[in-house]
Design a protein around this motif. Structure first.
Motif, short mmCIF file in Angstrom:
data_model
loop_
_atom_site.label_atom_id
_atom_site.label_comp_id
_atom_site.label_asym_id
_atom_site.label_seq_id
_atom_site.Cartn_x
_atom_site.Cartn_y
_atom_site.Cartn_z
N GLN A 49 58.40 -6.45 26.54
CA GLN A 49 59.70 -6.15 25.94
C GLN A 49 59.53 -5.60 24.52
N GLN A 50 58.62 -6.20 23.74
CA GLN A 50 58.37 -5.73 22.37
C GLN A 50 57.82 -4.30 22.37
N GLN A 56 67.55 -3.62 27.45
CA GLN A 56 66.37 -2.91 26.95
C GLN A 56 65.89 -1.88 27.97
N ASN A 100 68.14 -0.09 23.10
CA ASN A 100 68.34 -1.52 23.27
C ASN A 100 69.75 -1.84 22.78
N SER A 145 58.26 -2.04 24.67
CA SER A 145 59.30 -1.10 25.15
C SER A 145 60.23 -0.64 24.03
N LYS A 146 60.33 -1.42 22.96
CA LYS A 146 61.19 -1.04 21.83
C LYS A 146 60.65 0.15 21.06
N ASP A 148 70.55 0.41 19.17
CA ASP A 148 69.47 1.21 18.59
C ASP A 148 68.88 2.09 19.70
#
Length: 642
Positions: free
Chosen positions: A91-92, A397, A321, A94-95, A343
């Motif tokens: 998940q981190q 996300q 996200n 993918s940002k 964002d």
């Protein structure tokens, strides 16, 4: 020569908001970014900030956690190095961009930012340094984004009218024809500014979202009627917005009414530390008539001013996200979900995860019902393509592909099974002193409910005086009436203790409090309430007396019998009632009797106890003010040593 706060911030190359926070900490009173300071004060501030920067640099040098990289890690290796679940690492990652495999080497900028987020100092081997080329075009580009505003207020104070007026203003200036409000959030373009309004979350939704660690809104507009003033729901909204640390703008509505009293409203607001600017405070206030359209431009100017102070930024180049605002099921289209993109950017065909749901974007629709292919930050959209229904408040996300999405969801489900239920740091009077000694608790947040305004005022005045050097007692919300689910959610989100005086706790709130491990204490004597909090702070508590509700009976009929008096014909709705218990009689939420002198009869014979599902007669000595639909609660007290 005097300078404005925002000009000083520009000179120091720091955000205006950070400078205002610093000035407040130093005891220098400034209202907003337009406030002015003299030369002597500016010099002192500059010296102090430069000293702070030196200390921060020194702290950075003293970072304990270091990571030497011989090669750039993939997602699996990153998860192991940071000791976090694979789903969290995915998940981190993918940002910061689209990664199609957990085994693929990650870009240096992504690795650097994630290590920084987890307080690691990264050192690169000489060989790796040669292989990494940091180009300017790779640096993330931050752009100003539109503010997200939620309008809250007491019933009938004009919240809906204000929303409609803002929408009509938008239509008359930019469109022809009527308004088509398709989803629970919408965009307004006025005075060369863009605003995003969320229609659905009242203050209760705020608290739920905040409890999940999500900040859905940037600014709260609190609507108060000039002819009515501050009401219970207004107070709840104030407390929830403050607890969420969201700036509040006051809109005093209905100023066109003959009995409008703006000064009275401002005076009432001052009690809740919301002092208007024209009274020497810092709270932005607009006087409006939503019905006549007066003052709407002033309100929008204040929103623009507040947004400028917040300096809201986002990166439109990143994968999107955001947060789920609302969900619904349509017979033809299936699952429809309103998402606020906070964002990054979203486009048709994007794969995504949200909670334990995932999918691929099949359609994107804006607030006017227009189909879109691409949207940027601060945009509310209705989307389709979900495998199952998510929940309001879930994080949204965008991820690289379907395989990546399923891997994250599988990891999340496994993680949930391992944890079963997350342990939250709830506040308890039983262990308060020990937590204080360890330095874990600096503030004791209390949510206070009482039966009357007089009792509420007396307790509110007394509890904060119990503060000492080690802990500050803060009442974050106070109100009259039953302890409800909103109170429990606020307690969960704010790590607060819930205290009730002469009030009941509804059944759903009891279940929720038990699940979320939130402590609720109820008292009948003010001295006991004050004494327990004081004893907990000083480190000594008497044995705990716990109230156990054994049963409830509803009055279905009233009989007046000569020489005996009033007998209530009752039906036992739950548990088992006994003559050994104490009883309380409630009329709706108001307690009308509390005592032990009563008798129970079944078929004219005295009964010791009656179980749920059976009828009985109950008479109370020296109390005859009983009515049909009154609820009799049976309870006993159990002493627990601590």
């Amino acid at each position: 020569m005097k300078k404005r706060v925002y000009e000083i911030a520009e000179d120091l190359k720091i955000p205006t908001k950070d400078l205002i926070d610093f000035l407040t900490t130093e005891g220098i009173n400034v209202k907003n970014h337009m406030s002015t300071l003299d030369d002597d004060t500016i010099e002192i501030i500059k010296e102090s900030i430069l000293e702070e920067k030196k200390k921060e640099k020194q702290k950075e040098k003293e970072i304990v956690k270091k990571q030497l990289l011989e090669k750039l890690p993939n997602v699996k290796e990153l998860s192991l190095q940071l000791n976090i679940p694979l789903s969290k690492a995915m998940q981190q990652v993918s940002k910061f961009g689209r990664v199609h495999s957990v085994d693929k080497e990650l870009p240096w900028l992504t690795v650097r930012e994630i290590y920084k987020k987890y307080d690691y100092h990264v050192e690169l081997s000489n060989q790796l340094k040669k292989g990494i080329k940091t180009r300017k075009e790779e640096e993330q580009l931050l752009m100003t984004k539109s503010p997200v505003i939620t309008i809250v207020g007491h019933v009938d104070h004009g919240k809906t009218t204000l929303l409609d007026t803002i929408r009509k203003t938008n239509v008359t200036k930019g469109e022809v024809g009527g308004i088509t409000q398709r989803i629970g959030a919408y965009v307004v373009h006025l005075k060369n500014n863009r605003f995003v309004f969320i229609d659905t979350p009242g203050h209760e939704a705020f608290t739920t979202m905040r409890a999940r660690g999500v900040k859905a809104t940037d600014i709260v507009v609190l609507v108060i009627a000039a002819d009515d003033g501050v009401m219970p729901q207004t107070i709840e909204a104030i407390n929830h917005a403050k607890a969420a640390n969201v700036p509040i703008i006051i809109a005093i509505n209905k100023i066109d009414k003959a009995n409008a009293n703006v000064d009275k409203v401002k005076k009432e607001l001052s009690k809740y530390q919301l002092v208007p600017e024209d009274w020497g405070g810092e709270t932005l206030v607009a006087e409006i008539s939503a019905l006549q359209g007066k003052g709407i431009d002033d309100l929008l100017d204040l929103i623009s001013l507040q947004a400028e102070m917040l300096e809201l930024k986002s990166n439109p180049e990143l994968p999107a996200n955001g947060i789920v605002i609302e969900t619904k099921l349509d017979k033809k289209k299936g699952i429809l979900v309103t998402v606020l993109i906070q964002d990054g950017h979203l486009q048709l065909g994007d794969n995504f995860v949200v909670g334990t749901a995932y999918g691929k974007i099949r359609s994107i629709m804006d607030d006017q019902g227009n189909g879109l292919k691409y949207v940027g930050p601060s945009t509310p959209v209705e989307i389709t393509g979900f495998n199952k229904m998510p929940s309001a408040g879930d994080l949204f996300q965008v991820v690289a592909d379907d395989h990546f999405a399923k891997t994250i969801i599988n990891e999340r489900e496994l993680e949930e099974k391992r944890k079963q239920k997350p342990v939250t740091e709830s506040v308890s009077l039983d262990n308060l002193f020990e937590e204080m000694k360890r330095g874990k608790i600096k503030e004791l947040n209390i949510i206070l409910k009482a039966d009357t305004q007089g009792s509420l005022d007396a307790i509110q005045e007394t509890l904060p005086t119990l503060s000492n050097e080690e802990v500050e007692v803060k009442i974050i919300h106070a109100g009259i009436g039953t302890i409800n689910e909103t109170d429990v959610m606020l307690g969960f989100a704010s790590h607060a203790l819930i205290v009730g005086f002469n009030v009941k706790v509804d059944v759903n709130s009891q279940k929720l409090a038990k699940n979320e491990k939130i402590e609720i204490r109820t008292y009948n004597i003010i001295y006991d309430l004050i004494d327990e909090v004081k004893s907990a702070i000083t480190g000594y508590l008497k044995p705990k007396v716990e109230e156990v509700v054994t049963g409830k009976a509803e009055i279905r009929e009233i009989f007046k019998i000569p020489k005996i008096g009033v007998v209530a014909g009752c039906y036992v709705t739950e548990g088992k009632i006994s003559i050994k218990d104490s009883i309380r009689v409630f009329r709706q939420d108001l307690k009308v009797y509390d005592g032990k002198d009563f008798s129970i009869k079944r078929f004219k014979e005295d009964a010791k106890e009656v179980s749920a599902g059976y009828e009985c007669g109950i008479s109370i000595d020296k109390f005859e003010d009983l009515q049909v639909k009154d609820m009799i609660v049976f309870y006993n007290l159990k002493e627990i040593s601590r």
